[in-house]
Design a protein around this motif. Structure first.
Motif, PDB file in Angstrom:
ATOM      1  N   LEU A  75       0.829  -1.207   0.000  1.00  0.00           N
ATOM      2  CA  LEU A  75       0.000   0.000   0.000  1.00  0.00           C
ATOM      3  C   LEU A  75       0.863   1.256   0.000  1.00  0.00           C
ATOM      4  O   LEU A  75       0.523   2.251  -0.651  1.00  0.00           O
ATOM      5  CB  LEU A  75      -0.946  -0.006   1.202  1.00  0.00           C
ATOM      6  CG  LEU A  75      -2.134  -0.971   1.086  1.00  0.00           C
ATOM      7  CD1 LEU A  75      -2.868  -1.090   2.419  1.00  0.00           C
ATOM      8  CD2 LEU A  75      -3.097  -0.518  -0.002  1.00  0.00           C
ATOM      9  N   ARG A  76       1.975   1.223   0.715  1.00  0.00           N
ATOM     10  CA  ARG A  76       2.890   2.368   0.676  1.00  0.00           C
ATOM     11  C   ARG A  76       3.413   2.593  -0.742  1.00  0.00           C
ATOM     12  O   ARG A  76       3.491   3.726  -1.216  1.00  0.00           O
ATOM     13  CB  ARG A  76       4.045   2.142   1.643  1.00  0.00           C
ATOM     14  CG  ARG A  76       3.668   2.341   3.109  1.00  0.00           C
ATOM     15  CD  ARG A  76       4.778   1.894   4.026  1.00  0.00           C
ATOM     16  NE  ARG A  76       4.509   2.249   5.422  1.00  0.00           N
ATOM     17  CZ  ARG A  76       5.084   1.650   6.464  1.00  0.00           C
ATOM     18  NH1 ARG A  76       5.975   0.667   6.268  1.00  0.00           N
ATOM     19  NH2 ARG A  76       4.786   2.041   7.701  1.00  0.00           N
ATOM     20  N   GLU A  77       3.777   1.504  -1.401  1.00  0.00           N
ATOM     21  CA  GLU A  77       4.265   1.621  -2.775  1.00  0.00           C
ATOM     22  C   GLU A  77       3.168   2.165  -3.693  1.00  0.00           C
ATOM     23  O   GLU A  77       3.423   3.014  -4.552  1.00  0.00           O
ATOM     24  CB  GLU A  77       4.738   0.254  -3.283  1.00  0.00           C
ATOM     25  CG  GLU A  77       5.965  -0.307  -2.579  1.00  0.00           C
ATOM     26  CD  GLU A  77       6.284  -1.719  -3.038  1.00  0.00           C
ATOM     27  OE1 GLU A  77       5.645  -2.193  -4.019  1.00  0.00           O
ATOM     28  OE2 GLU A  77       7.145  -2.368  -2.420  1.00  0.00           O
ATOM     29  N   ALA A  78       1.947   1.669  -3.512  1.00  0.00           N
ATOM     30  CA  ALA A  78       0.843   2.093  -4.378  1.00  0.00           C
ATOM     31  C   ALA A  78       0.508   3.564  -4.174  1.00  0.00           C
ATOM     32  O   ALA A  78       0.255   4.299  -5.141  1.00  0.00           O
ATOM     33  CB  ALA A  78      -0.389   1.223  -4.114  1.00  0.00           C
ATOM     34  N   VAL A  79       0.492   4.019  -2.918  1.00  0.00           N
ATOM     35  CA  VAL A  79       0.168   5.420  -2.646  1.00  0.00           C
ATOM     36  C   VAL A  79       1.262   6.339  -3.182  1.00  0.00           C
ATOM     37  O   VAL A  79       0.975   7.429  -3.701  1.00  0.00           O
ATOM     38  CB  VAL A  79      -0.057   5.632  -1.136  1.00  0.00           C
ATOM     39  CG1 VAL A  79      -0.146   7.112  -0.795  1.00  0.00           C
ATOM     40  CG2 VAL A  79      -1.342   4.927  -0.703  1.00  0.00           C
ATOM     41  N   ALA A  80       2.522   5.901  -3.094  1.00  0.00           N
ATOM     42  CA  ALA A  80       3.611   6.696  -3.666  1.00  0.00           C
ATOM     43  C   ALA A  80       3.469   6.781  -5.182  1.00  0.00           C
ATOM     44  O   ALA A  80       3.669   7.852  -5.781  1.00  0.00           O
ATOM     45  CB  ALA A  80       4.951   6.081  -3.287  1.00  0.00           C
ATOM     46  N   LEU A  81       3.107   5.672  -5.814  1.00  0.00           N
ATOM     47  CA  LEU A  81       2.864   5.676  -7.261  1.00  0.00           C
ATOM     48  C   LEU A  81       1.705   6.596  -7.604  1.00  0.00           C
ATOM     49  O   LEU A  81       1.764   7.374  -8.564  1.00  0.00           O
ATOM     50  CB  LEU A  81       2.535   4.262  -7.740  1.00  0.00           C
ATOM     51  CG  LEU A  81       3.635   3.415  -8.366  1.00  0.00           C
ATOM     52  CD1 LEU A  81       3.058   2.075  -8.803  1.00  0.00           C
ATOM     53  CD2 LEU A  81       4.282   4.123  -9.541  1.00  0.00           C
ATOM     54  N   PHE A  82       0.638   6.506  -6.841  1.00  0.00           N
ATOM     55  CA  PHE A  82      -0.538   7.339  -7.063  1.00  0.00           C
ATOM     56  C   PHE A  82      -0.154   8.815  -7.071  1.00  0.00           C
ATOM     57  O   PHE A  82      -0.597   9.588  -7.923  1.00  0.00           O
ATOM     58  CB  PHE A  82      -1.580   7.063  -5.977  1.00  0.00           C
ATOM     59  CG  PHE A  82      -2.818   7.907  -6.070  1.00  0.00           C
ATOM     60  CD1 PHE A  82      -3.920   7.473  -6.777  1.00  0.00           C
ATOM     61  CD2 PHE A  82      -2.893   9.147  -5.431  1.00  0.00           C
ATOM     62  CE1 PHE A  82      -5.072   8.242  -6.863  1.00  0.00           C
ATOM     63  CE2 PHE A  82      -4.041   9.932  -5.518  1.00  0.00           C
ATOM     64  CZ  PHE A  82      -5.120   9.476  -6.237  1.00  0.00           C
ATOM     65  N   GLY A  83       0.672   9.215  -6.124  1.00  0.00           N
ATOM     66  CA  GLY A  83       1.005  10.617  -5.993  1.00  0.00           C
ATOM     67  C   GLY A  83       2.051  11.115  -6.962  1.00  0.00           C
ATOM     68  O   GLY A  83       1.989  12.268  -7.404  1.00  0.00           O
ATOM     69  N   HIS A  84       3.006  10.244  -7.329  1.00  0.00           N
ATOM     70  CA  HIS A  84       4.168  10.753  -8.063  1.00  0.00           C
ATOM     71  C   HIS A  84       4.553   9.938  -9.299  1.00  0.00           C
ATOM     72  O   HIS A  84       5.379  10.407 -10.092  1.00  0.00           O
ATOM     73  CB  HIS A  84       5.391  10.788  -7.134  1.00  0.00           C
ATOM     74  CG  HIS A  84       5.158  11.525  -5.857  1.00  0.00           C
ATOM     75  ND1 HIS A  84       5.023  12.892  -5.800  1.00  0.00           N
ATOM     76  CD2 HIS A  84       5.023  11.082  -4.574  1.00  0.00           C
ATOM     77  CE1 HIS A  84       4.834  13.273  -4.545  1.00  0.00           C
ATOM     78  NE2 HIS A  84       4.809  12.199  -3.784  1.00  0.00           N
ATOM     79  N   GLY A  85       4.003   8.750  -9.461  1.00  0.00           N
ATOM     80  CA  GLY A  85       4.538   7.843 -10.458  1.00  0.00           C
ATOM     81  C   GLY A  85       3.749   7.749 -11.754  1.00  0.00           C
ATOM     82  O   GLY A  85       2.758   8.445 -11.969  1.00  0.00           O
ATOM     83  N   ARG A  86       4.207   6.842 -12.587  1.00  0.00           N
ATOM     84  CA  ARG A  86       3.545   6.515 -13.847  1.00  0.00           C
ATOM     85  C   ARG A  86       2.679   5.281 -13.603  1.00  0.00           C
ATOM     86  O   ARG A  86       3.192   4.216 -13.268  1.00  0.00           O
ATOM     87  CB  ARG A  86       4.583   6.244 -14.937  1.00  0.00           C
ATOM     88  CG  ARG A  86       5.354   7.507 -15.337  1.00  0.00           C
ATOM     89  CD  ARG A  86       6.519   7.179 -16.273  1.00  0.00           C
ATOM     90  NE  ARG A  86       6.088   6.456 -17.468  1.00  0.00           N
ATOM     91  CZ  ARG A  86       5.572   7.034 -18.543  1.00  0.00           C
ATOM     92  NH1 ARG A  86       5.409   8.354 -18.579  1.00  0.00           N
ATOM     93  NH2 ARG A  86       5.213   6.314 -19.592  1.00  0.00           N
TER      94      ARG A  86
END
Length: 397
Positions: free
Chosen positions: A64-75
């Motif tokens: 979930l941490r990885e997913a939220v970081a992707l949501f905010g900043h990633g592709r």
């Protein structure tokens, strides 16, 4: 960005394009789940629940941490829309929800902060949880994070007006390896919500008074997260900081249930409430709409929706109400339409605009006695404590 794209359903781990679709203003079309499909999918998931597993807690939190970081900043691969970077998400939110980039970035960061708060107090539930989302703010995606963190399979019912943020979160979860068979994406017409409730074990439903009155909401397993009707109660001799009070009204584009919608002045003379209100109104009038104020950025609106909201306020203003802010409620700037932060004075706490929570910065100021203050507080989920501390003994939340 969208072309002929149609956001599909996610069911049984696979994307599915429904025959029934609706357009999203400024975005793609959206597939809608019919009731029979919801019933069948619920029965199918219950039948194979023993074979449906989620990762252990430590791994869930990591993912979930990885997913939220992707949501905010990633592709993020968003089904039918392609790979969407953070700039593309900002643009999508501007086009569909009128949100300025600074607000999208702030809300994305808030999701990460909220995940850590949830992780500190998680309760294992398992089963199947429905999260039915609103259109006013995508920070309500915390309901999805909460359900996923608890070990439940999660069905997401996005808002038909703003489905793109939830679609991006689903894409982010799948990108980090979240088991697709434990996720569902079920946009639907309002009449299908009861079927979604019956098909799931627990429900988190965001909505207003109209939804709260529906018979389907009278379900022990359902957590209805409705209006906050946040209020501030000001003592008769308590000094008011108009800048701070305006901030509480207008922060986050007025979209949060913690935004103040009623200011109660404990004084018998109504003129005192007017004078206090005028000072706050002057600060609200100073909030820049275009370009957005960096501290209090506001959302833009489709012209027709803004006109309907302005008419809603005007129709309920008289008798006993007057607008204290000086800008017109509906403001057009460079081809963009805004609903300006607005403060009105009303004569008594029984006025129809008291406790009326609208999706833009809007509040009423009213003068009343202790009994009236208690009534307002009793109807509010949030009574701002800094102002409440000066209320005479006997008035409480």
């Amino acid at each position: 960005m969208t072309g002929d794209a149609v956001l599909p359903l996610l069911r049984a781990g696979r994307w599915y394009r429904s025959m029934d679709t609706v357009p999203v203003p400024g975005g793609p079309s959206l597939s809608l789940a019919p009731e029979i499909l919801v019933r069948d999918d619920g029965a199918r998931l219950r039948a194979r629940r023993a074979a449906t597993t989620v990762p252990p807690f430590a791994r869930r939190l990591e993912m979930l941490r990885e997913a939220v970081a992707l949501f905010g900043h990633g592709r993020v691969p968003v089904e039918s829309l392609g790979v969407q970077d953070a700039g593309g998400f900002d643009e999508a939110m501007r086009a569909t929800a009128g949100l300025p980039s600074v607000l999208v970035r702030r809300w994305s960061a808030m999701l990460g902060e909220r995940l850590e708060e949830l992780a500190a107090d998680v309760r294992e539930t398992g089963g199947l949880t429905l999260v039915s989302l609103p259109a006013n703010t995508f920070t309500c995606l915390e309901g999805v994070l909460e359900a996923a963190l608890s070990g439940a399979a999660v069905w997401v019912r996005p808002s038909r007006r703003e489905p793109l943020s939830s679609a991006r979160l689903i894409g982010a979860l799948l990108s980090v390896g979240w088991p697709p068979e434990t996720l569902g994406y079920y946009p639907s017409a309002p009449r299908v919500l009861p079927a979604l409730i019956r098909a799931t074990d627990r429900q988190v439903v965001y909505g207003g008074d109209g939804l709260a009155a529906e018979p389907a909401m009278d379900t022990p397993s359902l957590d209805l997260r409705g209006p906050g009707r946040a209020c501030v109660i000001v003592g008769a001799r308590e000094p008011v900081d108009p800048t701070e009070l305006a901030f509480r009204i207008a922060r986050d584009a007025g979209r949060f249930c913690t935004c103040v919608s009623t200011v109660v002045c404990l004084r018998t003379a109504g003129e005192d409430a007017v004078e206090r209100g005028r000072a706050v109104a002057a600060v609200l009038d100073g909030i820049s709409l275009d370009p957005p104020d960096p501290r209090l950025p506001q959302a833009s609106w489709p012209e027709a929706d803004a006109a309907r909201m302005a008419a809603f306020v005007s129709d309920r203003l008289a008798p006993g109400g007057r607008v204290l802010t000086r800008r017109p409620l509906l403001v057009r700037s460079g081809g963009t339409t805004f609903l300006a932060p607005t403060l009105v004075h009303v004569d008594d706490v029984g006025h129809p605009l008291v406790g009326c929570e609208l999706p833009f910065p809007f509040a009423v100021v009213v003068s009343t006695d202790e009994a009236g203050a208690r009534d307002v507080a009793a109807g509010s989920r949030f009574v701002h404590p800094a102002c409440f501390a000066a209320v005479p003994q006997g008035v409480s939340s």
